[in-house]
Design a protein around this motif. Sequence first.
Motif, PDB file in Angstrom:
ATOM      1  N   ASP A 112      -0.927  28.633  67.065  1.00 30.15           N
ATOM      2  CA  ASP A 112      -2.158  28.235  66.406  1.00 30.15           C
ATOM      3  C   ASP A 112      -3.287  28.312  67.433  1.00 30.15           C
ATOM      4  O   ASP A 112      -3.047  28.338  68.642  1.00 30.15           O
ATOM      5  CB  ASP A 112      -2.052  26.826  65.834  1.00 30.15           C
ATOM      6  N   LEU A 113      -4.494  28.335  66.928  1.00 30.99           N
ATOM      7  CA  LEU A 113      -5.670  28.455  67.785  1.00 30.99           C
ATOM      8  C   LEU A 113      -6.215  27.070  68.100  1.00 30.99           C
ATOM      9  O   LEU A 113      -6.513  26.289  67.190  1.00 30.99           O
ATOM     10  CB  LEU A 113      -6.722  29.313  67.097  1.00 30.99           C
ATOM     11  N   GLN A 114      -6.312  26.772  69.375  1.00 32.44           N
ATOM     12  CA  GLN A 114      -6.846  25.503  69.860  1.00 32.44           C
ATOM     13  C   GLN A 114      -8.185  25.755  70.560  1.00 32.44           C
ATOM     14  O   GLN A 114      -8.546  26.910  70.814  1.00 32.44           O
ATOM     15  CB  GLN A 114      -5.854  24.870  70.842  1.00 32.44           C
ATOM     16  N   PRO A 115      -8.926  24.712  70.898  1.00 32.37           N
ATOM     17  CA  PRO A 115     -10.198  24.921  71.610  1.00 32.37           C
ATOM     18  C   PRO A 115     -10.044  25.734  72.884  1.00 32.37           C
ATOM     19  O   PRO A 115     -10.950  26.492  73.263  1.00 32.37           O
ATOM     20  CB  PRO A 115     -10.672  23.490  71.902  1.00 32.37           C
ATOM     21  N   ALA A 116      -8.890  25.593  73.560  1.00 34.93           N
ATOM     22  CA  ALA A 116      -8.676  26.325  74.808  1.00 34.93           C
ATOM     23  C   ALA A 116      -8.087  27.718  74.585  1.00 34.93           C
ATOM     24  O   ALA A 116      -7.891  28.463  75.537  1.00 34.93           O
ATOM     25  CB  ALA A 116      -7.750  25.529  75.722  1.00 34.93           C
ATOM     26  N   GLY A 117      -7.780  28.053  73.334  1.00 38.15           N
ATOM     27  CA  GLY A 117      -7.197  29.357  73.048  1.00 38.15           C
ATOM     28  C   GLY A 117      -5.908  29.226  72.254  1.00 38.15           C
ATOM     29  O   GLY A 117      -5.604  28.167  71.690  1.00 38.15           O
ATOM     30  N   TRP A 118      -5.115  30.294  72.216  1.00 38.87           N
ATOM     31  CA  TRP A 118      -3.874  30.298  71.447  1.00 38.87           C
ATOM     32  C   TRP A 118      -2.816  29.442  72.137  1.00 38.87           C
ATOM     33  O   TRP A 118      -2.692  29.441  73.354  1.00 38.87           O
ATOM     34  CB  TRP A 118      -3.363  31.721  71.272  1.00 38.87           C
ATOM     35  N   ARG A 119      -2.039  28.718  71.306  1.00 39.48           N
ATOM     36  CA  ARG A 119      -0.980  27.853  71.818  1.00 39.48           C
ATOM     37  C   ARG A 119       0.244  27.962  70.906  1.00 39.48           C
ATOM     38  O   ARG A 119       0.106  28.032  69.679  1.00 39.48           O
ATOM     39  CB  ARG A 119      -1.458  26.398  71.872  1.00 39.48           C
ATOM     40  N   LEU A 120       1.437  27.973  71.505  1.00 37.66           N
ATOM     41  CA  LEU A 120       2.663  27.939  70.727  1.00 37.66           C
ATOM     42  C   LEU A 120       2.801  26.573  70.068  1.00 37.66           C
ATOM     43  O   LEU A 120       2.471  25.545  70.669  1.00 37.66           O
ATOM     44  CB  LEU A 120       3.874  28.223  71.618  1.00 37.66           C
ATOM     45  N   THR A 121       3.289  26.557  68.833  1.00 41.54           N
ATOM     46  CA  THR A 121       3.409  25.312  68.075  1.00 41.54           C
ATOM     47  C   THR A 121       4.761  25.257  67.367  1.00 41.54           C
ATOM     48  O   THR A 121       5.518  26.228  67.376  1.00 41.54           O
ATOM     49  CB  THR A 121       2.284  25.212  67.018  1.00 41.54           C
ATOM     50  N   GLY A 122       5.028  24.114  66.731  1.00 41.14           N
ATOM     51  CA  GLY A 122       6.299  23.951  66.045  1.00 41.14           C
ATOM     52  C   GLY A 122       6.369  24.691  64.725  1.00 41.14           C
ATOM     53  O   GLY A 122       7.454  25.046  64.256  1.00 41.14           O
ATOM     54  N   SER A 123       5.230  24.941  64.100  1.00 42.28           N
ATOM     55  CA  SER A 123       5.190  25.666  62.828  1.00 42.28           C
ATOM     56  C   SER A 123       3.913  26.497  62.782  1.00 42.28           C
ATOM     57  O   SER A 123       2.932  26.172  63.449  1.00 42.28           O
ATOM     58  CB  SER A 123       5.220  24.684  61.649  1.00 42.28           C
TER      59      SER A 123
END
Length: 336
Positions: free
Chosen positions: A71-82
Motif C-alpha cells: 500500500d502507499l504510505q506518506p513515505a512511499g510504498w510499503r509491504l502490508t498484510g493485505s
Amino acid sequence: MSQVVATGIGSMPGGEPLAAEEENASAFAEALRVVLGELPDLAHLPELPGRGAIASMTGRGAALLAELAADLQPAGWRLTGSPGIDQRRARSLLARDLDTLEELAQEYDGVFKVQLIGPWTMAATVEKPRGDKVLADHGARRELAESLAEGLREHVADLRRRLPAVSELIVQIDEPALPAVLAAQIPTASGYGRHRSIDLPEASAGLARVLGAVTDAGAVPIVHCCAPEFPIELVRGAGARGVAVDLTLVDAVRADQLAEAIEAGERVLLGAVGSTSAGPAATKAQAAERVSRFLDMLGLEPTPAMTITPTCGLAGADATWVRAALRACREAAATF
C-alpha cells in the motif's frame, strides 16, 4: 528491417495524478501511438509516471507482486498484510493499459518490449511492514524477488495472449539503484545512516530469480541501468541476455564488458540521444556518429541485436522532444 534497430527505454510524458480516468487513458493511448509509429521494429509499452505513484516504476512493480500485498504510505510504498486500495488501483491501471495495448497493437508482428522494476531497486524503495527498507532484511529481500518473479511469469503469459503476432518479447528489468545497493549508498529510514552493501553472490541470486522467470516464460530478459558503475558482468552472469546503457556513462571497464556482450550476440541497447533537451542532441547524424565512435573504439561492427535508444526514459521531456528523440534513434539505426 535494418540491421540495427531503435527503441525507447520506457517512460514518456503525459497524464496527471488528479486527471479523470478518461483523460489518463487518452494520454496513454497517444503515447502508445507515438511509440508504434516511430519504433516499428521494436516498440515498447509506454510508462507514464506523470499519472502518479500507482503508475511509477515502483507502483508498476507493486501491481505485479504475487502473494505479497502493498500500500502507499506518506513515505512511499510499503509491504502490508493485505492489498491496499493503492495496490488495487495500480493493478487496475496496468490492466487498462494492457487493454489499450491489445486494441492498438493487435496486428503488431515485430519485436516488442516491456519494462519492470528490478528486485534490488524495488528492495531499495519499498518499506517493510514495520518501516525501513526491504533492503535491510535478508528474508524480505528474497521474498520480494520471488514475488516479482512469479508476477512476471503471469505478466509475460498475459502479454503473449494479448499480442499473439509478436515475433519476440523482451522484458527489460530496470535497476537504476543496483550500483548504489552494491556500494552501500542507500539511506536508512532515519537518513543518518546507509544500508549495508549486498554481497555479489546474493545480488546475483536475487537477479537470477527474476531473470530466470522471464526466460522460463519464453521471453528475453535484459537489464537496464542509467547510473554510473553499472555492473554489466554481474547481470550477465545472473542470466541477462542483454543490457541497456547510457553511452555517456560508459567508462573503459564498462566498454570492455559491453564488447563481450556484443560479441556474444546479446541484445545491447545503446543510449545515444538525450532523454531531455539538456542531453545529447536529438539528430540522426549525431546519434549515428556517437554509436559509430563507440564501435570504432571497440573495433566492432554493428550486429542485428544492436539497438539505439535515448540515454534514459523520456518522462522529463516534452512531446516535441519525445518525437524528435525517437525519430533520431530510428533514423540513426537505419544508417547502419
